[in-house]
Every structure is written in C-alpha cells, then in structure tokens.
Motif scaffolding. Structure first.
Motif, PDB file in Angstrom:
ATOM      1  N   LEU A 107       1.101  -0.947   0.805  1.00 47.00           N
ATOM      2  CA  LEU A 107      -0.208   0.041  -0.351  1.00 47.00           C
ATOM      3  C   LEU A 107       0.651   1.427   0.102  1.00 47.00           C
ATOM      4  O   LEU A 107       0.101   2.008  -0.673  1.00 47.00           O
ATOM      5  CB  LEU A 107      -0.957  -0.093   1.267  1.00 47.00           C
ATOM      6  CG  LEU A 107      -2.234  -0.582   1.057  1.00 47.00           C
ATOM      7  CD1 LEU A 107      -2.915  -1.006   2.072  1.00 47.00           C
ATOM      8  CD2 LEU A 107      -3.000  -0.396   0.115  1.00 47.00           C
ATOM      9  N   ARG A 108       1.796   0.784   0.810  1.00 47.89           N
ATOM     10  CA  ARG A 108       2.780   2.061   0.499  1.00 47.89           C
ATOM     11  C   ARG A 108       3.324   2.688  -0.450  1.00 47.89           C
ATOM     12  O   ARG A 108       3.309   3.798  -0.648  1.00 47.89           O
ATOM     13  CB  ARG A 108       3.665   2.245   1.296  1.00 47.89           C
ATOM     14  CG  ARG A 108       3.873   2.274   3.375  1.00 47.89           C
ATOM     15  CD  ARG A 108       4.697   2.367   3.797  1.00 47.89           C
ATOM     16  NE  ARG A 108       4.563   2.063   5.117  1.00 47.89           N
ATOM     17  CZ  ARG A 108       5.113   2.023   6.533  1.00 47.89           C
ATOM     18  NH1 ARG A 108       5.810   0.803   6.522  1.00 47.89           N
ATOM     19  NH2 ARG A 108       4.779   2.040   7.034  1.00 47.89           N
ATOM     20  N   GLN A 109       3.899   2.159  -1.110  1.00 47.99           N
ATOM     21  CA  GLN A 109       4.142   1.893  -2.613  1.00 47.99           C
ATOM     22  C   GLN A 109       3.296   2.658  -3.590  1.00 47.99           C
ATOM     23  O   GLN A 109       3.813   3.173  -4.785  1.00 47.99           O
ATOM     24  CB  GLN A 109       5.163   0.267  -3.719  1.00 47.99           C
ATOM     25  CG  GLN A 109       6.160   0.126  -2.180  1.00 47.99           C
ATOM     26  CD  GLN A 109       6.297  -1.868  -2.694  1.00 47.99           C
ATOM     27  OE1 GLN A 109       5.890  -2.463  -3.720  1.00 47.99           O
ATOM     28  NE2 GLN A 109       7.419  -1.821  -2.775  1.00 47.99           N
ATOM     29  N   ARG A 110       2.083   1.393  -3.564  1.00 42.59           N
ATOM     30  CA  ARG A 110       0.809   2.159  -3.809  1.00 42.59           C
ATOM     31  C   ARG A 110       0.695   3.438  -3.960  1.00 42.59           C
ATOM     32  O   ARG A 110       0.877   4.634  -4.762  1.00 42.59           O
ATOM     33  CB  ARG A 110      -0.715   1.525  -4.070  1.00 42.59           C
ATOM     34  CG  ARG A 110      -0.649  -0.018  -4.634  1.00 42.59           C
ATOM     35  CD  ARG A 110      -0.584  -1.126  -4.498  1.00 42.59           C
ATOM     36  NE  ARG A 110      -2.110  -0.792  -4.980  1.00 42.59           N
ATOM     37  CZ  ARG A 110      -3.149  -1.922  -4.757  1.00 42.59           C
ATOM     38  NH1 ARG A 110      -3.190  -2.225  -3.648  1.00 42.59           N
ATOM     39  NH2 ARG A 110      -4.695  -1.585  -5.687  1.00 42.59           N
ATOM     40  N   VAL A 111       0.446   4.394  -2.384  1.00 37.78           N
ATOM     41  CA  VAL A 111       0.778   5.360  -2.503  1.00 37.78           C
ATOM     42  C   VAL A 111       1.263   6.170  -2.953  1.00 37.78           C
ATOM     43  O   VAL A 111       1.173   7.538  -3.266  1.00 37.78           O
ATOM     44  CB  VAL A 111       0.465   5.131  -0.914  1.00 37.78           C
ATOM     45  CG1 VAL A 111       0.308   7.023  -1.130  1.00 37.78           C
ATOM     46  CG2 VAL A 111      -1.110   5.002  -0.882  1.00 37.78           C
ATOM     47  N   ALA A 112       2.615   5.929  -2.750  1.00 36.28           N
ATOM     48  CA  ALA A 112       3.954   6.844  -3.114  1.00 36.28           C
ATOM     49  C   ALA A 112       3.672   6.919  -4.893  1.00 36.28           C
ATOM     50  O   ALA A 112       4.048   7.851  -5.908  1.00 36.28           O
ATOM     51  CB  ALA A 112       5.290   6.031  -3.272  1.00 36.28           C
ATOM     52  N   THR A 113       2.960   5.290  -5.479  1.00 36.78           N
ATOM     53  CA  THR A 113       3.428   5.526  -6.966  1.00 36.78           C
ATOM     54  C   THR A 113       2.456   6.436  -7.698  1.00 36.78           C
ATOM     55  O   THR A 113       2.082   7.791  -8.109  1.00 36.78           O
ATOM     56  CB  THR A 113       2.958   4.204  -7.698  1.00 36.78           C
ATOM     57  OG1 THR A 113       4.430   3.354  -7.410  1.00 36.78           O
ATOM     58  CG2 THR A 113       2.799   4.882  -9.284  1.00 36.78           C
ATOM     59  N   LEU A 114       1.124   6.964  -6.682  1.00 35.56           N
ATOM     60  CA  LEU A 114       0.116   7.717  -7.077  1.00 35.56           C
ATOM     61  C   LEU A 114       0.473   9.296  -6.902  1.00 35.56           C
ATOM     62  O   LEU A 114      -0.037  10.215  -7.317  1.00 35.56           O
ATOM     63  CB  LEU A 114      -1.263   7.561  -5.958  1.00 35.56           C
ATOM     64  CG  LEU A 114      -2.207   6.156  -6.645  1.00 35.56           C
ATOM     65  CD1 LEU A 114      -3.023   6.097  -5.912  1.00 35.56           C
ATOM     66  CD2 LEU A 114      -2.559   6.200  -8.125  1.00 35.56           C
ATOM     67  N   GLU A 115       1.234   9.052  -5.514  1.00 34.16           N
ATOM     68  CA  GLU A 115       1.364  10.764  -5.103  1.00 34.16           C
ATOM     69  C   GLU A 115       2.748  11.346  -6.080  1.00 34.16           C
ATOM     70  O   GLU A 115       3.189  12.707  -6.612  1.00 34.16           O
ATOM     71  CB  GLU A 115       2.178  11.085  -3.916  1.00 34.16           C
ATOM     72  CG  GLU A 115       0.836  10.510  -2.350  1.00 34.16           C
ATOM     73  CD  GLU A 115       1.759  10.672  -1.072  1.00 34.16           C
ATOM     74  OE1 GLU A 115       3.516  10.495  -1.279  1.00 34.16           O
ATOM     75  OE2 GLU A 115       1.183  10.782  -0.406  1.00 34.16           O
TER      76      GLU A 115
END
Length: 117
Positions: A107-115
């Motif tokens: 989830l952290r990776q996905r959020v970082a990608t989205l941000e």
C-alpha cells in the motif's frame, strides 16, 4: 481423572476442563458437570471445583447461572483450543502480522506511486 502434578489442584482441574471443552466434549449440551459431579470425578473439594470454574469464567469460556449450572460461551471451543495450544496460536499470529506488514508495504508503494504521478 487428572494425573496430579505440582500445580494447584484448581489449575489442574481447569486445565483438564479446558482440554475437554476444546475437544468438544460438552458441545452437545453446552453445560459443564455440576460442582458435585466435578467433586466426584476429580476427587476434590467444592472450593477447588469453584476455583476451577472461576478460572474458566476468567478465560471467557463459561458463564454460570445460579441454580441452573455452568454453561459454555458461544466461542468456548475455539477459545479453549487457543488456550490449550498457545504455541500454535502464536505461530498463527506471527503469520498474520507478517501478512499485514507485506500488505502495508504494498500500500505504501501504491500511495507513493500515486503521489508521484
């Protein structure tokens, strides 16, 4: 009959009753033996029987109704099994924690990608 060890008698009776609950011995009726039956079966005093039942109450395995008896709680079987096998329960908890850590990392990776987008 319990093979008596160095533990307090009420603890040994409670341990044996916990095992019997986990094995489903009382599942059909949902009721534990009376204090008198426990006294006869384990050759103990009523005080020891009460203390053993109080320990099961503290574990959330049983509830008592004055004049009616001692009854299993709805999840007594699974709770007793967990108490009877703390190592297995700890292993399951560790596995669940590792799974959650992995999911949080994803989830952290996905959020970082989205941000970053």
């Amino acid at each position: 009959m319990v093979e008596w060890t160095g533990k307090f008698a009420y603890q040994q009776v409670a341990d044996d009753l916990r095992r019997r609950i986990a094995d489903g011995e009382f599942a059909k009726t949902g009721q534990l033996p009376s204090y008198g039956d426990l006294q006869k079966a384990y050759e103990i005093t009523v005080t020891v029987a009460r203390s053993a039942i109080n320990q099961l109450k503290a574990n959330g395995l049983v509830v008592s109704h004055q004049g009616k008896g001692v009854f299993l709680t709805p999840d007594a079987g699974s709770t007793a099994a967990q108490l009877a096998d703390p190592v297995g329960t700890m292993t399951e908890l560790r596995e669940e924690v590792e799974k959650l850590r992995s999911e949080v990392g994803e989830l952290r990776q996905r959020v970082a990608t989205l941000e970053g987008a």
